[in-house]
Write an enzyme that holds these catalytic residues in place. Structure first.
Site, PDB file in Angstrom:
ATOM      1  N   ASP A   1       0.841  -1.281  -0.083  1.00 42.86           N
ATOM      2  CA  ASP A   1      -0.087   0.103  -0.029  1.00 42.86           C
ATOM      3  C   ASP A   1       0.906   1.245   0.104  1.00 42.86           C
ATOM      4  O   ASP A   1       2.001   1.093   0.318  1.00 42.86           O
ATOM      5  CB  ASP A   1      -0.662  -0.025   1.232  1.00 42.86           C
ATOM      6  CG  ASP A   1      -2.218   0.981   0.950  1.00 42.86           C
ATOM      7  OD1 ASP A   1      -3.218   0.678   0.895  1.00 42.86           O
ATOM      8  OD2 ASP A   1      -1.903   2.225   0.820  1.00 42.86           O
TER       9      ASP A   1
ATOM     10  N   ASP B   1       4.097   3.025  -3.725  1.00 37.00           N
ATOM     11  CA  ASP B   1       3.124   3.218  -4.720  1.00 37.00           C
ATOM     12  C   ASP B   1       3.081   2.057  -5.852  1.00 37.00           C
ATOM     13  O   ASP B   1       4.118   1.923  -6.566  1.00 37.00           O
ATOM     14  CB  ASP B   1       3.240   4.389  -5.469  1.00 37.00           C
ATOM     15  CG  ASP B   1       2.031   5.057  -6.399  1.00 37.00           C
ATOM     16  OD1 ASP B   1       1.155   4.074  -6.864  1.00 37.00           O
ATOM     17  OD2 ASP B   1       2.027   6.329  -6.712  1.00 37.00           O
TER      18      ASP B   1
ATOM     19  N   LYS C   1     -12.148  -4.949  -5.872  1.00 38.70           N
ATOM     20  CA  LYS C   1     -13.034  -3.981  -5.631  1.00 38.70           C
ATOM     21  C   LYS C   1     -13.172  -3.035  -7.081  1.00 38.70           C
ATOM     22  O   LYS C   1     -12.269  -2.497  -7.459  1.00 38.70           O
ATOM     23  CB  LYS C   1     -12.755  -2.967  -4.535  1.00 38.70           C
ATOM     24  CG  LYS C   1     -13.643  -2.129  -4.190  1.00 38.70           C
ATOM     25  CD  LYS C   1     -13.751  -1.057  -2.925  1.00 38.70           C
ATOM     26  CE  LYS C   1     -12.543  -0.520  -2.926  1.00 38.70           C
ATOM     27  NZ  LYS C   1     -12.349   0.175  -1.631  1.00 38.70           N
TER      28      LYS C   1
END
Length: 209
Positions: A83, A99, A164
């Site tokens: 993350d 990143d 997601k």
């Protein structure tokens, strides 16, 4: 926000957040986030985790999904998480802060995975939302495309991909792309996902060789 009144929308969000039953349950159970419950619902319906698995968790902070997955894969399993934001350590989770879009970070992540393939790639990544779908949706689609590319690189045949996705332009094409790569694909809207949110979870199992 010091010295300024919160906007009406941010005040509504805070009120909704702290009155949310899943937020309250997460706090009572000492969980990292309400996202724990989303993954639990997915596991109950799709059985993606088994003891001893290796899992890649993208967009991991603050650690709700990793925290849940650890309980399912046990001491013999392994989680490699990444993350942009920091994440407090979790036993059994190898965390890389950086990143995911950065080539050097991606290379470091792949090095941690190593030569052996993984059984699950999961992504709860989302961009910073500005509230304008014409801006937010393309940013979100870019991230989920990167997550799918990662699954192509590291996922073993028969493996699972959970991601997601925000419904909007590009969603149907993305779903078709996933269906071409996996034998079974479901679109889930967990009860713990806020009803007004555009988010859904694509659960793809049986990665084709």
């Amino acid at each position: 926000m010091t010295g300024k009144k919160r906007s009406a929308s941010s005040s509504r969000w805070l009120q909704e957040h702290f009155s949310d039953k899943y937020v309250q349950q997460a706090q009572k159970k000492g969980l990292r986030s309400r996202a724990w419950f989303k993954l639990d619902e997915i596991q109950q319906s799709d059985k993606i985790f088994k003891p001893g698995m290796t899992v890649v968790d993208l967009g991991a902070a603050p650690g709700g999904w990793s925290q849940y997955a650890v309980t399912q894969i046990g001491n013999s399993g392994r989680i490699i998480a990444c993350d942009l934001l920091p994440m407090d350590p979790i036993v059994g989770v190898d965390f890389l802060q950086g990143d995911f879009r950065d080539e050097l970070v991606l290379k470091a992540l792949l090095e941690r995975v190593g030569d052996s393939k993984v059984q699950v790639v999961m992504s709860d990544m989302a961009p910073n939302m500005c509230g304008t779908p014409a801006v937010d949706i393309p940013r979100a689609m870019y991230l989920v495309e990167l997550a799918l590319e990662m699954s192509r690189d590291v996922l073993a045949p028969g493996g699972s991909f959970v991601v997601k996705v925000f419904q909007g332009e590009g969603f149907d094409e993305y779903l078709r792309e996933i269906r071409s790569l996996f034998t079974k694909v479901k679109v889930r809207k967990p009860d713990s996902s806020r009803a007004r949110s555009r988010e859904v979870y694509i659960v793809a199992t049986g990665r084709k060789p």
